[in-house]
Design a protein around this motif. Sequence first.
Motif, PDB file in Angstrom:
ATOM      1  N   ASN A 110      17.519  27.859  64.269  1.00 32.47           N
ATOM      2  CA  ASN A 110      16.787  28.351  65.435  1.00 32.47           C
ATOM      3  C   ASN A 110      15.700  27.367  65.852  1.00 32.47           C
ATOM      4  N   LYS A 176      16.136  35.283  69.390  1.00 28.18           N
ATOM      5  CA  LYS A 176      16.177  35.263  70.853  1.00 28.18           C
ATOM      6  C   LYS A 176      17.218  36.259  71.374  1.00 28.18           C
ATOM      7  N   ASP A 177      18.106  36.663  70.495  1.00 24.28           N
ATOM      8  CA  ASP A 177      19.136  37.638  70.821  1.00 24.28           C
ATOM      9  C   ASP A 177      18.543  39.036  70.637  1.00 24.28           C
TER      10      ASP A 177
END
Length: 259
Positions: A110, A176-177
């Motif tokens: 990430n 971020k999901d």
Amino acid sequence: EYYINNRHARNDRDSFYWSADVLCRIVEFFGQHGSVASARLFRETEQNLLDLMWLYAKENSYIGEDFKLQWDDLPRSATYPLSASWSPWRMIQSENHQIQKFTTLWNFSNILKNSPDYRDRAYADGHTAAEHYKAWTEYAKQFLRERAKKGLFCEMASGYGPHSLKGIYNLFDFAKDAHLSNLAENFLHLYYAKWAQEQINGVRGGGKSRSSVDWSGGTLREFMWFYLGIGEMPDLVGSRATIATSDYRLPLVIMDLAL
């Protein structure tokens, strides 16, 4: 710098990823694009952390089933690489090691996918950090769903429970999901609801596995100081630093149940 220059220690299952959740928080909060105070880290410090993340991730994170890596030169205490294509029930060592390692690989990818120095580099399997992040995100979703449906952790009420939870906190805080973040939050709700039913003043009863007798309630009881005011304020070290800096909160109904 010690881990950068010492591959054996970097791949030692009893050393490296135990603090990876905190290293990731430092970069996520205080790096060049930090969410709390951007660029508070010295650039040299952040670069060292990124270099370390790259060295570890490139040889430990895989996509697909077919990977071959010569690990004969590493000690028996090394954990082998993980594939994001595996079933979430396939474990390399004990369960807390599996969770610590896959959440570390997820978090490293990430961060690396946003670094100009590393986003275009290929891991040992030929895939980029962004591709690994996507694969580990899907793995994490499946892992959380499977564990939630089938009784949570195999290491039930274990003394290793806090080490399993800390990476899930990072999934919640930094995914971020939105779906993954929501799954991580609901998983923590479920875990603490079960804990609340089985404890008195932070000391957990009920069945346990991989757990020595600890009448104080252990590290999980220390977590509860932040949420419920149980006991004395713990030192802000290790996984407790992750709990203290997370946006996760207990729902009121679970607090009522616990108290």
